[in-house]
Design a protein around this motif. Structure first.
Motif, PDB file in Angstrom:
ATOM      1  N   ALA A  22      24.944 -28.548  38.077  1.00 21.27           N
ATOM      2  CA  ALA A  22      23.783 -29.451  38.062  1.00 21.27           C
ATOM      3  C   ALA A  22      23.739 -30.308  36.803  1.00 21.27           C
ATOM      4  CB  ALA A  22      22.497 -28.638  38.200  1.00 21.27           C
ATOM      5  N   HIS A  23      24.234 -29.808  35.693  1.00 18.61           N
ATOM      6  CA  HIS A  23      24.133 -30.601  34.461  1.00 18.61           C
ATOM      7  C   HIS A  23      25.148 -31.735  34.432  1.00 18.61           C
ATOM      8  CE1 HIS A  23      27.766 -28.844  32.664  1.00 18.61           C
ATOM      9  NE2 HIS A  23      27.606 -29.645  31.643  1.00 18.61           N
ATOM     10  N   LYS A  24      26.115 -31.708  35.368  1.00 16.37           N
ATOM     11  CA  LYS A  24      27.123 -32.771  35.426  1.00 16.37           C
ATOM     12  C   LYS A  24      26.765 -33.860  36.428  1.00 16.37           C
ATOM     13  CE  LYS A  24      30.808 -29.381  34.533  1.00 16.37           C
ATOM     14  NZ  LYS A  24      32.039 -28.751  35.091  1.00 16.37           N
ATOM     15  N   VAL A  25      25.676 -33.686  37.176  1.00 16.93           N
ATOM     16  CA  VAL A  25      25.349 -34.588  38.278  1.00 16.93           C
ATOM     17  C   VAL A  25      25.112 -36.009  37.774  1.00 16.93           C
ATOM     18  CG1 VAL A  25      23.559 -35.145  39.970  1.00 16.93           C
ATOM     19  CG2 VAL A  25      24.458 -32.813  39.816  1.00 16.93           C
ATOM     20  N   LYS A  26      25.790 -36.957  38.416  1.00 22.68           N
ATOM     21  CA  LYS A  26      25.617 -38.374  38.093  1.00 22.68           C
ATOM     22  C   LYS A  26      25.057 -39.162  39.270  1.00 22.68           C
ATOM     23  CE  LYS A  26      27.125 -38.113  33.916  1.00 22.68           C
ATOM     24  NZ  LYS A  26      26.149 -38.273  32.793  1.00 22.68           N
ATOM     25  N   THR A  27      25.105 -38.578  40.479  1.00 23.04           N
ATOM     26  CA  THR A  27      24.581 -39.251  41.669  1.00 23.04           C
ATOM     27  C   THR A  27      23.811 -38.233  42.508  1.00 23.04           C
ATOM     28  OG1 THR A  27      26.456 -40.791  41.746  1.00 23.04           O
ATOM     29  CG2 THR A  27      25.147 -40.551  43.752  1.00 23.04           C
ATOM     30  N   VAL A  28      22.615 -38.619  42.929  1.00 23.78           N
ATOM     31  CA  VAL A  28      21.818 -37.778  43.823  1.00 23.78           C
ATOM     32  C   VAL A  28      21.688 -38.498  45.158  1.00 23.78           C
ATOM     33  CG1 VAL A  28      19.590 -36.682  44.236  1.00 23.78           C
ATOM     34  CG2 VAL A  28      20.537 -36.738  41.933  1.00 23.78           C
ATOM     35  N   VAL A  29      22.134 -37.835  46.209  1.00 30.97           N
ATOM     36  CA  VAL A  29      22.046 -38.391  47.561  1.00 30.97           C
ATOM     37  C   VAL A  29      20.844 -37.753  48.256  1.00 30.97           C
ATOM     38  CG1 VAL A  29      23.210 -38.662  49.769  1.00 30.97           C
ATOM     39  CG2 VAL A  29      24.532 -38.722  47.653  1.00 30.97           C
ATOM     40  N   THR A  46      13.376 -31.654  37.415  1.00 28.71           N
ATOM     41  CA  THR A  46      13.261 -30.418  36.634  1.00 28.71           C
ATOM     42  C   THR A  46      14.540 -29.592  36.721  1.00 28.71           C
ATOM     43  OG1 THR A  46      10.885 -30.382  37.098  1.00 28.71           O
ATOM     44  CG2 THR A  46      11.870 -28.350  36.280  1.00 28.71           C
ATOM     45  N   GLY A  47      15.127 -29.504  37.928  1.00 29.95           N
ATOM     46  CA  GLY A  47      16.349 -28.731  38.102  1.00 29.95           C
ATOM     47  C   GLY A  47      17.494 -29.268  37.264  1.00 29.95           C
ATOM     48  N   ILE A  48      17.663 -30.597  37.267  1.00 27.59           N
ATOM     49  CA  ILE A  48      18.739 -31.208  36.486  1.00 27.59           C
ATOM     50  C   ILE A  48      18.464 -31.062  34.989  1.00 27.59           C
ATOM     51  CG2 ILE A  48      19.886 -33.393  35.942  1.00 27.59           C
ATOM     52  CD1 ILE A  48      19.451 -34.215  38.848  1.00 27.59           C
ATOM     53  N   ASP A  49      17.203 -31.276  34.606  1.00 29.89           N
ATOM     54  CA  ASP A  49      16.848 -31.169  33.188  1.00 29.89           C
ATOM     55  C   ASP A  49      17.016 -29.739  32.674  1.00 29.89           C
ATOM     56  OD1 ASP A  49      15.507 -32.438  30.760  1.00 29.89           O
ATOM     57  OD2 ASP A  49      14.152 -30.753  31.158  1.00 29.89           O
ATOM     58  N   LEU A  50      16.597 -28.748  33.479  1.00 27.69           N
ATOM     59  CA  LEU A  50      16.764 -27.350  33.079  1.00 27.69           C
ATOM     60  C   LEU A  50      18.241 -27.005  32.929  1.00 27.69           C
ATOM     61  CD1 LEU A  50      15.714 -24.497  32.555  1.00 27.69           C
ATOM     62  CD2 LEU A  50      15.629 -24.142  35.037  1.00 27.69           C
ATOM     63  N   SER A  51      19.067 -27.524  33.828  1.00 34.73           N
ATOM     64  CA  SER A  51      20.507 -27.281  33.744  1.00 34.73           C
ATOM     65  C   SER A  51      21.080 -27.879  32.466  1.00 34.73           C
ATOM     66  CB  SER A  51      21.203 -27.869  34.972  1.00 34.73           C
ATOM     67  OG  SER A  51      22.593 -27.781  34.846  1.00 34.73           O
ATOM     68  N   ARG A  52      20.678 -29.080  32.141  1.00 33.53           N
ATOM     69  CA  ARG A  52      21.197 -29.730  30.939  1.00 33.53           C
ATOM     70  C   ARG A  52      20.776 -28.969  29.683  1.00 33.53           C
ATOM     71  NH1 ARG A  52      20.382 -36.273  32.088  1.00 33.53           N
ATOM     72  NH2 ARG A  52      21.930 -36.415  33.785  1.00 33.53           N
ATOM     73  N   LYS A  53      19.526 -28.553  29.641  1.00 39.07           N
ATOM     74  CA  LYS A  53      19.042 -27.798  28.474  1.00 39.07           C
ATOM     75  C   LYS A  53      19.782 -26.460  28.376  1.00 39.07           C
ATOM     76  CE  LYS A  53      15.422 -30.336  27.007  1.00 39.07           C
ATOM     77  NZ  LYS A  53      15.347 -31.381  28.001  1.00 39.07           N
ATOM     78  N   SER A  54      20.017 -25.827  29.516  1.00 42.49           N
ATOM     79  CA  SER A  54      20.692 -24.527  29.519  1.00 42.49           C
ATOM     80  C   SER A  54      22.110 -24.652  29.014  1.00 42.49           C
ATOM     81  CB  SER A  54      20.690 -23.922  30.926  1.00 42.49           C
ATOM     82  OG  SER A  54      19.372 -23.785  31.416  1.00 42.49           O
ATOM     83  N   PHE A  55      22.816 -25.687  29.462  1.00 47.11           N
ATOM     84  CA  PHE A  55      24.217 -25.793  29.039  1.00 47.11           C
ATOM     85  C   PHE A  55      24.359 -26.312  27.624  1.00 47.11           C
ATOM     86  CE2 PHE A  55      25.645 -24.270  32.897  1.00 47.11           C
ATOM     87  CZ  PHE A  55      26.982 -23.949  32.723  1.00 47.11           C
ATOM     88  N   PHE A  56      23.370 -27.036  27.155  1.00 46.58           N
ATOM     89  CA  PHE A  56      23.361 -27.344  25.722  1.00 46.58           C
ATOM     90  C   PHE A  56      23.250 -26.050  24.918  1.00 46.58           C
ATOM     91  CE2 PHE A  56      20.783 -27.917  21.887  1.00 46.58           C
ATOM     92  CZ  PHE A  56      21.613 -28.757  21.169  1.00 46.58           C
ATOM     93  N   ARG A  57      22.411 -25.144  25.398  1.00 46.46           N
ATOM     94  CA  ARG A  57      22.235 -23.860  24.715  1.00 46.46           C
ATOM     95  C   ARG A  57      23.505 -23.005  24.806  1.00 46.46           C
ATOM     96  NH1 ARG A  57      19.107 -22.887  20.782  1.00 46.46           N
ATOM     97  NH2 ARG A  57      17.789 -24.431  21.793  1.00 46.46           N
ATOM     98  N   ILE A  58      24.177 -23.045  25.963  1.00 45.94           N
ATOM     99  CA  ILE A  58      25.417 -22.279  26.127  1.00 45.94           C
ATOM    100  C   ILE A  58      26.493 -22.784  25.166  1.00 45.94           C
ATOM    101  CG2 ILE A  58      27.356 -21.871  27.705  1.00 45.94           C
ATOM    102  CD1 ILE A  58      25.295 -21.638  29.969  1.00 45.94           C
ATOM    103  N   TRP A  59      26.652 -24.100  25.111  1.00 51.16           N
ATOM    104  CA  TRP A  59      27.668 -24.646  24.200  1.00 51.16           C
ATOM    105  C   TRP A  59      27.295 -24.365  22.741  1.00 51.16           C
ATOM    106  CZ3 TRP A  59      32.189 -25.231  25.814  1.00 51.16           C
ATOM    107  CH2 TRP A  59      32.452 -25.706  27.107  1.00 51.16           C
ATOM    108  N   LEU A  60      26.002 -24.380  22.443  1.00 46.02           N
ATOM    109  CA  LEU A  60      25.560 -24.023  21.093  1.00 46.02           C
ATOM    110  C   LEU A  60      25.929 -22.573  20.783  1.00 46.02           C
ATOM    111  CD1 LEU A  60      23.993 -25.484  18.819  1.00 46.02           C
ATOM    112  CD2 LEU A  60      21.931 -24.326  19.636  1.00 46.02           C
TER     113      LEU A  60
END
Length: 1000
Positions: free
Chosen positions: A657-664, A917-931
């Protein structure tokens, strides 16, 4: 394949049979009579006989999923739907050609699943029941708590060993939750054998749940002593209706009962056993789940840490404090045996229990790891502490036997090292317990008690009593008072109220509930008293399924975790080599005078200095932090998502979800409300309006398309306005639903087509300029024009509107600001699709109309082939191929079960803003994982050279082993705490603003 059926169109009749209508009317009359009667219990409601225990509940509805093979086109699906709908008690039947699946909603009082399967086979196809993950046909799932794991090398070893066993289909071991989930063939390998296999690897396995226990309970018996007593209990239970098997456990005084939940349940068994007046029974205490049993583990580590302090603190003072205090120092040095002082002897005595009693777990873990040819954190700790301890023993023994020997012992190093590592583990367990709080909170939503109403033969409420919520059975009548929680899923049979469902769906506004409405277990009854009939109990409830979904998500591994697993495989051996090279380099360098002798502390020699550097390298390295970086973040994120009404099915979905660039987006039911209504009718020939609608409704009555349902509903309204015409009965033959076009059928001997322009053109229907102009006007207004042709003549156009969701345009605008492109794919005509896209702010090239289900999947795959990560948002069966094909499938919670099953993320509230919210939560989560990864890897990259003495030549800074051990423990705790920061996640402010504006 031709078929013949009669369709009756009249107000409020639908497609139900006459017998069903008579039964429903009778039940309504009984219900009305019971509600109005107060002769016996003026203040209590009465119920129709169908609600009494032990009788068939004609209002109960179930759902069957079947795999159908042999279908080739939509005509096959139509044939199956017709064959199934001929059966009595069928509420709805939907067949998907692409998925090879049929979903049937039926009343078990009239028809059974086996009859449905036989009807499909009689139609010329093969059908097989699809059982969920807890069922036997698709393999059992057993979950274990595993004790003794220390790092990812442990979890990887268990996982790979289990996968090699015969009968094991898949195995997942989660280090963060210390749990293992195994999908296996119960006929080949049982959960007992799986537990034994885990134990053989050197770990302790505790069974949590198993699919083999579906519809099976264990009862603890009291008062049962002799074999005759056990036999009597068994005979009493076997005699009950719905009991399939009874197994006795003499040694533990337990009885295991397998049963059919429609006909029996735990309360029946307990009451039957206790009727004898001699025996008592109770449900076996549930095994620990989530963070519920973390308390014992926390107490265990706390106890070990406190005991280690009892011995370590004196060792610390003897080594680090008292040796520098005049008077005390002389006392400790007094009474020497050759070179052995009292202080060294005391340090040896105090350090020994820390090394071998409190530190025994490290020896056990290291032995088990080495026995299976692997290495883990226990190996590093055992090697480091052993090196310090046994070298110190050597120094003490040499000093006791030689008056001239001088050496420094490191007893404080081994003792303090073990104490700090246990402290770190204690803090880590406490922190990990907080990562699974979401599951614990979900489980705590269900109340412990429920008020059961007892009814007499007339359906009157005869009394009430309090029972444990786990003893509720299907068809029980439960009383729910204001301010209490609904104990199980059910249907309101009396009263009305407002129920707060925010804890399940995230929807803040209370939902009104009246007669016939469904309620969800765990929700809060805000106002009036309601009585509900239990429809789903135990593991069948919505809350239990959500808990299982969240637990499964927390068990899953994200693809990014593969890198950590790969590093951990080689990490420990590499550290061992680095430690040896460090010791060797400093020792050889000292002997060869490669560095000044002044660098060596006065109380040490070259060997001791090199040994301290080597031990520091061993203990500072931390593969635990690497192993915890991803799973702890995923646990917190999926739990947080569940509390927001977003169910994320595992780490893979979260990562994608954090990589999503297009939503259909699908249109109907996703971007639009999904309840189309007829708003205008254009008749092109001289035909009465009610006759026009009678005819097309007869053709559409078997269609599952929302537009077809809208036409049928409007037809019933028209029929009501022309009720003097009586019931219109039509003969319908050769019905066929044509995906993406419409339907065709022969109604009263007349060929009838109902659908879009493509359908008309493919059948050679002439379309006049007037009709084309009217169709363009309809599409300009963002409406759908449904064309009707009878006997190859276009007779009218029906305009249907499906309002756009109020939040849709804002959601698409926000996605654009996030760098995410929005597209719309629909089976509707181009004119309507373009008009709605214009209203929503979607550009014309991003619109795909008149798309079949397979077209949606193809469009998604084409975008993926172009290098774009795609999310698909849909709600219907026809969206499921695209949901599966997309990198992330998001299903609207109010959609079909097949769509929800095919999706990676389920939006329970059916709100479009939850896509953001789903995309934003994914992005925040993977920022935390990489951190977490940056910290864990960076810590080792910097820590190991410092521990090896990289700064010592220039600054004189040396990292003592016990400080290195404390730093190692702190690294794991810091990674878990970093993941816990996600608990503070809040939805973007723009989403909150959308919610506020929609509610207004």
């Amino acid at each position: 394949m031709q078929s013949l059926m009669k369709v009756v169109l009249a107000p409020r009749t639908g497609s139900a049979t006459e017998s069903e209508r008579r039964k429903k009317k009778k039940e309504d009359v009984l219900l009305e009579r019971s509600l109005s009667s107060s002769s016996r219990y003026p203040s209590m409601p009465r119920y129709p006989p169908s609600h009494l225990h032990g009788e068939v509940d004609v209002s109960e509805i179930r759902k069957a999923n079947l795999k159908v093979t042999g279908m080739e086109c939509a005509a096959c699906a139509g044939s199956i739907e017709k064959a199934v709908k001929r059966l009595p008690g069928i509420e709805e039947a939907t067949v998907s050609v692409l998925q090879n699946r049929a979903q049937v909603v039926y009343r078990p009082a009239f028809v059974q699943e086996e009859s449905i399967r036989e009807a499909i086979e009689d139609a010329g196809f093969e059908a097989e029941a699809i059982v969920d993950d807890a069922g036997q046909r698709s393999g059992s799932i057993s979950r274990f708590r595993i004790k003794g794991m220390t790092c990812t090398s442990c979890s990887n070893s268990i996982e790979s060993s289990l996968k090699k066993l015969d009968g094991v289909q898949n195995a997942v071991v989660a280090l963060a939750t210390e749990e293992c989930e195994v999908r296996h063939d119960a006929g080949v390998i049982s959960h007992v054998q799986l537990a034994a296999a885990i134990d053989d690897l050197g770990y302790e396995a505790e069974l949590l749940i198993t699919g083999e226990e579906t519809n099976r309970i264990r009862l603890q018996l009291e008062g049962v002593t002799a074999a005759a007593d056990f036999q009597l209990v068994k005979e009493m239970l076997v005699a009950l209706s719905g009991v399939t098997s009874v197994d006795l456990d003499f040694s533990n005084a337990m009885v295991t009962v397998s049963y059919e939940p429609d006909r029996a349940g735990p309360r029946t068994f307990i009451e039957t056993i206790e009727q004898a007046g001699v025996f008592t029974a109770k449900l076996e205490a549930p095994r620990g789940r989530g963070s519920h049993d973390r308390g014992l583990e926390i107490q265990h580590h706390k106890k070990y840490f406190l005991w280690s302090l009892v011995f370590t603190v004196p060792v610390f003072f003897l080594s680090m404090v008292f040796m520098y205090i005049p008077g005390i120092m002389e006392g400790l040095e007094h009474g020497r045996l050759n070179g052995l002082s009292i202080g060294a002897l005391l340090r040896w005595i105090l350090a020994t229990p820390v090394q071998f009693v409190i530190g025994r777990r490290f020896y056990v873990g290291a032995y088990k790891a080495l026995r299976r040819g692997s290495s883990n954190m226990d190996v590093l700790i055992a090697m480091g502490t052993n090196a310090a301890y046994f070298y110190s023993v050597y120094v003490v023994l040499r000093a006791a036997t030689s008056p001239t020997f001088k050496g420094t012992d490191f007893f404080e190093t081994s003792a303090m090292l073990i104490s700090f590592i246990i402290l770190g583990k204690y803090l880590e367990v406490m922190a990990k317990g907080k990562t699974s709080e979401a599951v614990a909170k979900l489980m705590d939503l269900a109340p412990d008690k429920a008020t059961l109403l007892t009814l007499d033969e007339e359906g009157d409420v005869a009394g009430e009593r309090e029972i444990g919520a786990e003893l509720i059975q299907r068809r029980d009548i439960i009383k729910v008072v204001p301010g209490s929680k609904v104990p199980t899923d059910g249907v309101v049979v009396w009263g009305q109220s407002f129920v707060n469902e925010s804890m399940i769906t995230g929807e803040a506004r209370p939902v009104p509930k009246k007669l016939g409405d469904k309620v969800i277990g765990g929700t809060m009854n805000d106002h009036g008293v309601i009585h509900i009939r239990a429809t789903h109990v135990g593991a069948e409830t919505a809350l239990a399924q959500i808990v299982r979904l969240v637990e499964a998500a927390q068990m899953g591994k994200a693809p990014v975790q593969k890198y950590a697993d790969r590093i951990s495989t080689y990490f420990v051996p590499a550290v061992m080599v680095a430690a040896f090279v460090t010791w060797l380099a400093w020792y050889v360098g000292g002997k060869a005078r490669s560095y000044p002798k002044s660098w060596i502390p006065a109380a040490m020699d070259e060997f001791e200095l090199a040994l301290q550097f080597g031990i520091s390298v061993l203990v500072i390295a931390c593969p635990c932090a690497l192993g915890l970086a991803t799973p702890t973040a995923i646990m917190v994120a999926t739990g947080k998502g569940a509390t927001q009404g977003i169910l994320i099915k595992g780490g893979q979905a979260l990562e994608a979800a954090h990589k999503v660039k297009t939503v259909v987006f699908d249109k109907t039911g996703t971007l639009t409300i999904g309840k189309p209504i007829v708003v205008h009718t254009k008749l092109l020939t001289n035909i009465p309006l009610h006759v026009f609608y009678d005819t097309i409704a007869a053709a559409e009555v078997n269609s599952e398309h929302p537009l077809g349902k809208a036409i049928v509903a409007y037809s019933r309204k028209i029929s009501g306005e022309h009720s003097s015409h009586g019931q219109q009965q039509h003969e319908v033959r050769d019905f066929e639903a044509i995906p993406g076009q419409g339907v065709r059928a022969v109604v009263d001997g007349k060929a009838t087509l109902v659908g879009n322009m493509r359908l008309m053109k493919e059948h050679g229907i002439h379309i006049s300029e007037e009709a084309e102009e009217h169709l363009r006007d309809v599409e300009t207004l963002a409406r759908t024009g449904v064309m009707v042709a009878i006997e190859r003549e276009l007779v009218g156009v029906v305009s249907i509107a499906d309002p756009v969701k109020p939040e849709a345009a804002r959601v698409i605008s926000i996605l654009k600001s996030m760098g995410v492109r929005s597209m719309m794919v629909t089976g509707d005509n181009w004119g309507t699709a373009v008009a709605i896209a214009r209203e929503l702010g979607i550009e014309r090239p991003c619109v795909h109309a008149e798309s079949l289900p397979e077209d949606k999947a193809r469009i998604v795959e084409e975008m993926q082939a172009a290098g774009t990560s795609v999310a698909m948002v849909g709600d219907g069966i026809n969206d499921s191929p695209a949901l599966v094909a997309a990198d992330v499938g998001m299903a609207i919670g109010a959609g079909t079960d097949i769509a929800i099953e095919a999706a990676d993320i389920v939006l329970m509230k059916s709100n479009l803003e939850d896509v953001i919210t789903g995309i934003d939560l994914s992005r925040k989560s993977f920022f935390r994982i990489w951190l977490n990864y940056v910290w864990a890897l960076g810590y080792n990259v910097l820590g190991i050279p410092i521990a090896a003495g990289a700064l010592f030549p220039s600054t004189g800074f040396r990292l003592p082993p016990w400080v290195a051990g404390a730093a190692m423990a702190a690294s794991s705790v810091s990674v878990v705490c970093s993941s816990l920061w996600l608990k503070r996640y809040k939805r973007p402010k723009v989403v909150e603003e959308i919610d506020t504006s929609v509610q207004r």
